[in-house]
Design a protein around this motif. Structure first.
Motif, PDB file in Angstrom:
ATOM      1  N   THR A 111      59.999  19.174  -0.005  1.00  0.00           N
ATOM      2  CA  THR A 111      58.841  18.573   0.281  1.00  0.00           C
ATOM      3  C   THR A 111      58.617  17.519  -0.434  1.00  0.00           C
ATOM      4  OG1 THR A 111      57.750  20.607   1.001  1.00  0.00           O
ATOM      5  CG2 THR A 111      56.211  18.709   0.774  1.00  0.00           C
ATOM      6  N   LEU A 112      58.091  16.243   0.129  1.00  0.00           N
ATOM      7  CA  LEU A 112      57.767  15.031  -0.814  1.00  0.00           C
ATOM      8  C   LEU A 112      56.254  14.562  -0.595  1.00  0.00           C
ATOM      9  CD1 LEU A 112      60.668  12.778   0.665  1.00  0.00           C
ATOM     10  CD2 LEU A 112      60.586  14.021  -1.423  1.00  0.00           C
ATOM     11  N   TYR A 113      55.768  14.097  -1.538  1.00  0.00           N
ATOM     12  CA  TYR A 113      54.169  13.841  -1.417  1.00  0.00           C
ATOM     13  C   TYR A 113      54.073  12.790  -2.279  1.00  0.00           C
ATOM     14  CZ  TYR A 113      54.732  17.114  -5.393  1.00  0.00           C
ATOM     15  OH  TYR A 113      54.996  17.634  -6.716  1.00  0.00           O
ATOM     16  N   ARG A 114      52.888  12.177  -2.353  1.00  0.00           N
ATOM     17  CA  ARG A 114      52.336  11.196  -3.035  1.00  0.00           C
ATOM     18  C   ARG A 114      50.635  11.000  -2.820  1.00  0.00           C
ATOM     19  NH1 ARG A 114      51.859   5.075  -3.665  1.00  0.00           N
ATOM     20  NH2 ARG A 114      51.963   4.800  -1.527  1.00  0.00           N
ATOM     21  N   ALA A 115      50.111  10.925  -4.014  1.00  0.00           N
ATOM     22  CA  ALA A 115      48.644  10.517  -4.122  1.00  0.00           C
ATOM     23  C   ALA A 115      48.309   9.569  -5.139  1.00  0.00           C
ATOM     24  CB  ALA A 115      47.937  11.820  -4.103  1.00  0.00           C
ATOM     25  N   GLY A 116      47.655   8.268  -4.616  1.00  0.00           N
ATOM     26  CA  GLY A 116      47.676   7.294  -5.445  1.00  0.00           C
ATOM     27  C   GLY A 116      46.475   6.474  -5.250  1.00  0.00           C
ATOM     28  N   LEU A 117      45.970   5.537  -6.211  1.00  0.00           N
ATOM     29  CA  LEU A 117      45.127   4.493  -6.013  1.00  0.00           C
ATOM     30  C   LEU A 117      45.589   3.175  -6.326  1.00  0.00           C
ATOM     31  CD1 LEU A 117      42.082   6.185  -8.004  1.00  0.00           C
ATOM     32  CD2 LEU A 117      42.115   5.718  -5.392  1.00  0.00           C
ATOM     33  N   GLU A 118      45.151   2.143  -5.400  1.00  0.00           N
ATOM     34  CA  GLU A 118      45.702   0.959  -5.788  1.00  0.00           C
ATOM     35  C   GLU A 118      44.499   0.025  -5.893  1.00  0.00           C
ATOM     36  OE1 GLU A 118      47.326  -0.611  -2.090  1.00  0.00           O
ATOM     37  OE2 GLU A 118      49.134   0.832  -2.081  1.00  0.00           O
ATOM     38  N   ILE A 119      44.396  -0.836  -6.862  1.00  0.00           N
ATOM     39  CA  ILE A 119      43.126  -1.472  -7.289  1.00  0.00           C
ATOM     40  C   ILE A 119      43.864  -3.058  -7.498  1.00  0.00           C
ATOM     41  CG2 ILE A 119      41.411  -1.773  -9.144  1.00  0.00           C
ATOM     42  CD1 ILE A 119      42.017   0.770 -10.142  1.00  0.00           C
ATOM     43  N   LEU A 120      42.862  -4.021  -6.775  1.00  0.00           N
ATOM     44  CA  LEU A 120      43.206  -5.358  -6.696  1.00  0.00           C
ATOM     45  C   LEU A 120      41.949  -6.000  -7.543  1.00  0.00           C
ATOM     46  CD1 LEU A 120      44.848  -4.483  -4.299  1.00  0.00           C
ATOM     47  CD2 LEU A 120      45.179  -6.627  -3.936  1.00  0.00           C
ATOM     48  N   PRO A 121      41.977  -5.956  -8.720  1.00  0.00           N
ATOM     49  CA  PRO A 121      40.783  -6.530  -9.506  1.00  0.00           C
ATOM     50  C   PRO A 121      40.338  -7.913  -9.361  1.00  0.00           C
ATOM     51  CG  PRO A 121      42.491  -5.806 -11.097  1.00  0.00           C
ATOM     52  CD  PRO A 121      43.021  -5.317  -9.874  1.00  0.00           C
ATOM     53  N   VAL A 122      41.521  -8.721  -9.311  1.00  0.00           N
ATOM     54  CA  VAL A 122      41.601 -10.045  -8.979  1.00  0.00           C
ATOM     55  C   VAL A 122      43.006 -10.693  -8.337  1.00  0.00           C
ATOM     56  CG1 VAL A 122      40.246 -10.728 -11.309  1.00  0.00           C
ATOM     57  CG2 VAL A 122      42.764 -10.658 -11.285  1.00  0.00           C
ATOM     58  N   ARG A 123      42.864 -11.591  -7.423  1.00  0.00           N
ATOM     59  CA  ARG A 123      43.899 -12.108  -6.905  1.00  0.00           C
ATOM     60  C   ARG A 123      45.156 -12.177  -7.681  1.00  0.00           C
ATOM     61  NH1 ARG A 123      45.657 -14.137  -2.200  1.00  0.00           N
ATOM     62  NH2 ARG A 123      46.791 -16.009  -2.026  1.00  0.00           N
ATOM     63  N   GLN A 124      46.181 -11.834  -7.384  1.00  0.00           N
ATOM     64  CA  GLN A 124      47.661 -11.842  -7.726  1.00  0.00           C
ATOM     65  C   GLN A 124      47.699 -10.838  -9.065  1.00  0.00           C
ATOM     66  OE1 GLN A 124      47.962 -15.988  -8.871  1.00  0.00           O
ATOM     67  NE2 GLN A 124      48.876 -16.296  -6.850  1.00  0.00           N
ATOM     68  N   LEU A 125      46.763  -9.755  -9.005  1.00  0.00           N
ATOM     69  CA  LEU A 125      47.078  -8.885  -9.923  1.00  0.00           C
ATOM     70  C   LEU A 125      46.642  -7.359  -9.287  1.00  0.00           C
ATOM     71  CD1 LEU A 125      47.400  -7.929 -12.969  1.00  0.00           C
ATOM     72  CD2 LEU A 125      44.912  -8.022 -13.311  1.00  0.00           C
ATOM     73  N   TRP A 126      47.689  -6.680  -9.321  1.00  0.00           N
ATOM     74  CA  TRP A 126      47.861  -5.436  -8.433  1.00  0.00           C
ATOM     75  C   TRP A 126      48.044  -4.276  -9.875  1.00  0.00           C
ATOM     76  CZ3 TRP A 126      49.326  -5.188  -2.850  1.00  0.00           C
ATOM     77  CH2 TRP A 126      49.618  -4.102  -2.524  1.00  0.00           C
ATOM     78  N   LEU A 127      47.004  -3.598  -9.582  1.00  0.00           N
ATOM     79  CA  LEU A 127      47.361  -2.068 -10.450  1.00  0.00           C
ATOM     80  C   LEU A 127      47.351  -0.866  -9.648  1.00  0.00           C
ATOM     81  CD1 LEU A 127      44.304  -2.770 -12.762  1.00  0.00           C
ATOM     82  CD2 LEU A 127      46.817  -3.483 -13.179  1.00  0.00           C
ATOM     83  N   GLU A 128      48.138  -0.065  -9.865  1.00  0.00           N
ATOM     84  CA  GLU A 128      48.364   1.127  -8.976  1.00  0.00           C
ATOM     85  C   GLU A 128      48.981   2.404 -10.000  1.00  0.00           C
ATOM     86  OE1 GLU A 128      51.277   2.742  -5.186  1.00  0.00           O
ATOM     87  OE2 GLU A 128      51.461   0.703  -6.122  1.00  0.00           O
ATOM     88  N   THR A 129      48.255   3.468  -9.776  1.00  0.00           N
ATOM     89  CA  THR A 129      48.633   4.696 -10.462  1.00  0.00           C
ATOM     90  C   THR A 129      48.580   5.787  -9.323  1.00  0.00           C
ATOM     91  OG1 THR A 129      47.820   6.208 -11.879  1.00  0.00           O
ATOM     92  CG2 THR A 129      46.110   5.392 -10.499  1.00  0.00           C
TER      93      THR A 129
END
Length: 316
Positions: free
Chosen positions: A279-297
């Protein structure tokens, strides 16, 4: 015979003049009729059809600014910001005060992240008409994306003074009061439901070979909800190892909780060469606080088969 011939010429000439008169009358109405038809297609989200209608009509009315501006709007809604910008600029060269072209160009610049130039155009529109709700919404959205909260609050309050029932301006004010930022994300490309595929091959000097074939489907489920489904088959070979095949399928669900946070949930499975499945799985959050900056966990399980030898160990 002479009388008949004379009557024939007279009737023929009258018929020709009548056809010309009707044609002239139709031509005078055609631009308006085409504009109405194109607007209807745009309302139904048939942007490609609207573009075809307008381009065909502009061959007959090449200097009609209404048709040109509507063509730019159709391209903008279709997601072709560059093409739209060029058309709007062409209209503004001929008619510098054309409102539709100015609004369209401001929107196209905003979608591409050129907020400074977009702000200037929206500001010109508001100075000319402080009641321009569209310009107020565009400028507030820009200012919020630029994190210029105080200026955004001033513009939104001025807009609400003229349009107290504006749901968009009220939503912006509520977001500002809650300390939120980020406008309508005008720089984001328009979502299109689509299917696609890819194939590739990789080899190295140690004799490892990898071929893969993948296909995917993307669709918008709701305004803030999208889905991505992908299937992949991979064939692996190493020196002294027979050709092995792995199959992987995943389905990803994306929910924009609020700007700029998106929740990702993914599930699926992989089948290894020996028939074992995982089984494969993923749960995460993407956050774009400002343009051209991408945070992901995220927390996930992924298959691991860089070569044929690894594929035999059913690694994730």
């Amino acid at each position: 015979m002479r009388v008949r011939h004379g009557w024939s010429l007279l009737l023929g000439g009258s018929l020709f003049l009548a056809i010309q008169a009707v044609s002239f009358g139709q031509k005078a109405k055609t631009a308006h009729q085409v504009l109405t038809e194109a607007e209807g297609a745009i309302l139904d989200h048939r942007y490609a059809q609207a573009i075809r209608i307008l381009k065909k009509s502009l061959k007959e009315f090449p200097s009609d600014n209404r048709l040109q501006a509507e063509l730019g709007r159709a391209y903008l809604l279709k997601g072709n910001d560059g093409k739209a910008s060029g058309i709007f600029r062409k209209v503004l060269q001929r008619a510098p005060e054309n409102r539709q072209a100015k609004v369209g160009l401001a929107g196209a610049l905003s979608r591409r992240g050129n907020y400074k130039s977009s702000d200037r155009l929206y500001g010109e529109l508001l100075r000319k008409d402080p009641r321009d709700e569209t310009a107020a919404i565009g400028l507030v959205s820009n200012l919020m994306n630029e994190r210029r909260g105080a200026e955004a609050r001033k513009v939104v309050k001025e807009g609400l003074a003229f349009h107290p029932d504006s749901l968009v301006l009220q939503e912006f004010l509520d977001r500002l009061n809650e300390g939120g930022m980020g406008g309508n994300e005008p720089y984001a490309p328009q979502w299109r439901n689509h299917a696609g595929g890819s194939a590739g091959e990789v080899s190295d000097s140690a004799g490892d070979l990898s071929w893969w074939l993948a296909q995917g489907f993307d669709w918008r489920v709701a305004h803030a909800v999208s889905n991505h489904f992908q299937m992949e088959e991979r064939w692996l070979s190493s020196t002294g190892t027979p050709l092995l095949r792995t199959t992987r399928g995943t389905d990803e669900f994306r929910l924009r909780l609020f700007n700029p946070v998106t929740l990702n949930l993914e599930g699926g499975g992989v089948k290894f060469p020996d028939g074992a499945t995982r089984t494969l799985y993923r749960a995460g959050l993407e956050i774009l606080p400002v343009r051209q900056l991408w945070l992901e966990t995220d927390f996930s399980r992924r298959p691991f088969y860089p070569d044929a030898v690894a594929a035999q160990h059913d690694l994730t």
